[in-house]
Design an enzyme around this catalytic site. Structure first.
Site, PDB file in Angstrom:
ATOM      1  N   HIS A 148      -6.813  -0.542   6.119  1.00  0.00           N
ATOM      2  CA  HIS A 148      -6.788  -1.369   7.332  1.00  0.00           C
ATOM      3  C   HIS A 148      -8.162  -1.451   8.007  1.00  0.00           C
ATOM      4  CE1 HIS A 148      -2.587  -1.082   6.734  1.00  0.00           C
ATOM      5  NE2 HIS A 148      -2.318  -0.062   7.520  1.00  0.00           N
ATOM      6  N   LYS A 178       0.846  -1.184   0.000  1.00  0.00           N
ATOM      7  CA  LYS A 178       0.000   0.000   0.000  1.00  0.00           C
ATOM      8  C   LYS A 178       0.884   1.238   0.000  1.00  0.00           C
ATOM      9  CE  LYS A 178      -1.587   1.828   4.098  1.00  0.00           C
ATOM     10  NZ  LYS A 178      -0.660   2.470   5.022  1.00  0.00           N
ATOM     11  N   LYS A 198      -2.259  -9.832  10.713  1.00  0.00           N
ATOM     12  CA  LYS A 198      -2.144  -9.849  12.175  1.00  0.00           C
ATOM     13  C   LYS A 198      -2.945 -11.006  12.758  1.00  0.00           C
ATOM     14  CE  LYS A 198      -1.443  -4.942  12.786  1.00  0.00           C
ATOM     15  NZ  LYS A 198      -1.171  -4.024  13.860  1.00  0.00           N
ATOM     16  N   GLU A 212      -3.177   5.895  18.024  1.00  0.00           N
ATOM     17  CA  GLU A 212      -1.714   5.806  18.089  1.00  0.00           C
ATOM     18  C   GLU A 212      -1.216   6.959  18.948  1.00  0.00           C
ATOM     19  OE1 GLU A 212      -0.248   3.581  14.147  1.00  0.00           O
ATOM     20  OE2 GLU A 212      -0.995   5.585  13.754  1.00  0.00           O
ATOM     21  N   LYS A 258      -3.464  10.021  15.013  1.00  0.00           N
ATOM     22  CA  LYS A 258      -2.099  10.100  15.537  1.00  0.00           C
ATOM     23  C   LYS A 258      -2.135  10.993  16.771  1.00  0.00           C
ATOM     24  CE  LYS A 258      -0.051   8.150  11.863  1.00  0.00           C
ATOM     25  NZ  LYS A 258       0.491   6.793  11.957  1.00  0.00           N
TER      26      LYS A 258
HETATM   27  C1  BG6 Z   1       0.660   1.803   8.415  1.00  0.00           C
HETATM   28  C2  BG6 Z   1       0.445   3.289   8.402  1.00  0.00           C
HETATM   29  O1  BG6 Z   1       0.062   1.218   7.285  1.00  0.00           O
HETATM   30  O2  BG6 Z   1       0.106   1.238   9.585  1.00  0.00           O
HETATM   31  C3  BG6 Z   1       1.004   3.932   9.657  1.00  0.00           C
HETATM   32  O3  BG6 Z   1       1.052   3.866   7.255  1.00  0.00           O
HETATM   33  C4  BG6 Z   1       0.485   3.229  10.894  1.00  0.00           C
HETATM   34  O4  BG6 Z   1       0.707   5.318   9.702  1.00  0.00           O
HETATM   35  C5  BG6 Z   1       0.695   1.724  10.780  1.00  0.00           C
HETATM   36  O5  BG6 Z   1       1.184   3.738  12.025  1.00  0.00           O
HETATM   37  C6  BG6 Z   1       0.086   0.975  11.949  1.00  0.00           C
HETATM   38  O6  BG6 Z   1       0.435  -0.371  11.874  1.00  0.00           O
HETATM   39  P1  BG6 Z   1       0.579  -1.266  13.191  1.00  0.00           P
HETATM   40  O7  BG6 Z   1       0.878  -2.626  12.671  1.00  0.00           O
HETATM   41  O8  BG6 Z   1       1.676  -0.664  14.001  1.00  0.00           O
HETATM   42  O9  BG6 Z   1      -0.739  -1.196  13.886  1.00  0.00           O
END
Ligand code: BG6
Length: 457
Positions: free
Chosen positions: A230, A138, A172, A206, A316
């Protein structure tokens, strides 16, 4: 049984994604005995084999602290390096030489999508595309039109069956669990519809910012970065009908049915926010309107879900790092008993990360002489210490030709159709202080019935 790929070629091996995700995953695959094929890294940097091995050691050490030297030596023994520009045919001719007798490699494009077309073309010109598989990262386009154009470019060389579009969320453990739990148990099914479900909410919080990725992030924003892919994928696993079998096309067919039934988002179904300080990040335009937080309300116009709101919220610089789903059920029709404490009950909560957990929110009688109740949560927590990394699972599946965890072309395009009307909003998003749950004023009244459930750390 599909034939296993006989080599793995990683384009962009010197990049950030390879360092953070791919190289540590390859080490894990070797450790578990899941990878014995040659691994050819390709990048522009003028590196030697030793430099690639040193980079791999650094990547693995950062991720695992202690490394098993024998495993690392096996990994180093599999690695090869080809340096070259993706726009020059000589690069692909060198790659062909490095592939030797390999007939069915997996090409993994961990590079910007603007280069996908020229790499596919270069592979074809070198005569090393036939029999191969292609795995792409992606963002798969930045809207419907660019996604369609990318698909056209890839399909000039590779059949759809040979294209593996990655969404690492689908790799996951917790997300696999969601699918498993829904379709391996019969007790959920009678409740899983508009009669019993009041709302669904998905939160991806996050507690960090954009981590120096200002240039990338400022062209993307939260909706493109995590919602279109996602989190819509999480929604699909929650909302889809039971597939006829677990075969990849049966799963994709059901996902596509849901995608077709989701109403495209309009301006009243979205709230955008930007954390204070975002505009000062390196690489971010000083007047940027890009959102670092977004909440959306989706409706699925089908028999199962008509009028049930599905909320997604992602941001974020929020207070915690956690991804959770809460499916809230309707109340019992008659309140027979008194209750004390917070009126939280009647839900299923899926913790999708960092830990894996399923919780059922219920009401029970509080101890004592009166029929007064209290809310409890029955929780099942999983031990995630030696879980496969998402990329480990996805690379392994692609090498084996298993397509279940990858996004089919029609699904990728339909997901763009849903978010397209709210992309590139020129209005200024409301700012929020880092460490809070997003833009408070804009979020007033924008919540599932019963409110948002803020995940704990
Ligand atoms: C990525 C995004 O696809 O997924 C990021 O570009 C994000 O911005 C990340 O932080 C989160 O992934 P994970 O696996 O840490 O939950």
């Amino acid at each position: 049984m599909e034939q296993r790929s006989d080599a793995l070629v990683v384009f962009g091996v010197s990049g950030d994604l390879a360092h953070k995700m791919i190289l540590p995953s390859l080490y894990q695959m070797v450790r578990r005995g899941h990878l014995n094929e040659p691994i050819i890294g390709v990048a522009l940097d003028d590196w030697t084999h030793e430099q690639l091995v040193a980079r791999a050691r650094d990547a693995v050490t950062r991720q695992f602290t202690i490394i098993d030297e024998a495993v690392f030596q096996r990994l180093a023994g599999l690695l090869r390096y080809v340096s070259g520009n993706y726009k020059e045919q000589a690069t692909f001719d060198k790659l062909k030489a490095a592939l030797g007798t390999s007939k069915s490699p997996l090409y993994y494009l961990a590079i910007p999508p603007s280069l996908f077309g020229s790499v596919a073309e270069g592979l074809s010109q070198a005569g090393i595309a036939t029999g191969a598989r292609l795995m792409v990262e992606k963002p798969f386009g930045r809207d419907l039109e660019t996604a369609q154009a990318l698909n056209r470019d890839l399909h000039k060389v590779f059949e759809e069956d040979a294209v593996f579009r990655i969404d690492h969320f689908l790799g996951k453990e917790a997300i696999q669990n969601l699918l498993y739990l829904r379709f391996a148990n019969a007790f959920i099914e009678p409740l899983w519809n508009r009669t019993y479900v009041e709302s669904v909410q998905i939160t991806m919080a996050e507690d960090f910012g954009i981590k120096g990725r200002g240039k990338f992030y400022d062209e993307v924003g939260a909706i493109r970065d995590v919602i279109q892919n996602h989190l819509v994928n999480v929604l699909l696993l929650l909302a889809m009908e039971p597939p006829v079998t677990s075969a990849s096309d049966d799963l994709s067919d059901e996902k596509v049915q849901v995608l077709k039934a989701i109403r495209p988002l309009g301006p009243s179904e979205v709230v955008r926010g930007q954390f204070e300080g975002y505009l000062q990040e390196p690489g971010v335009a000083p007047t940027s309107h890009v959102e670092t937080f977004a909440a959306v309300r989706l409706f699925i116009d089908n028999w199962r879900w008509k009028d049930v709101p599905f909320y997604i919220r992602a941001g974020k610089c929020l207070p915690v790092r956690a991804t959770e789903v809460v499916v809230r059920f309707r109340r019992p029709p008659v309140a027979m008993f008194d209750t004390v404490g917070p009126d939280e009950a009647n839900y299923v909560r899926f913790r999708l990360g960092p830990q894996v957990m399923i919780g059922i929110g219920a009401r029970r009688k509080a101890p004592g002489s009166q029929m007064i109740g209290e809310a409890v949560e029955l929780a099942a927590l999983d031990d995630t210490t030696d879980d496969m990394l998402p990329y480990e699972r996805l690379i392994g599946d692609a090498m084996d030709g298993r397509r279940q965890l990858f996004t089919r072309q029609d699904a990728a395009e339909l997901a763009w159709r849903i978010v397209e009307p709210i992309l590139d909003d020129p209005s200024t998003p409301e700012t929020y202080a880092p460490g809070t749950w997003g833009p408070a004023t804009a979020m007033e009244g924008f919540a599932p019935p019963g409110g948002w459930v803020d995940p704990a750390a």
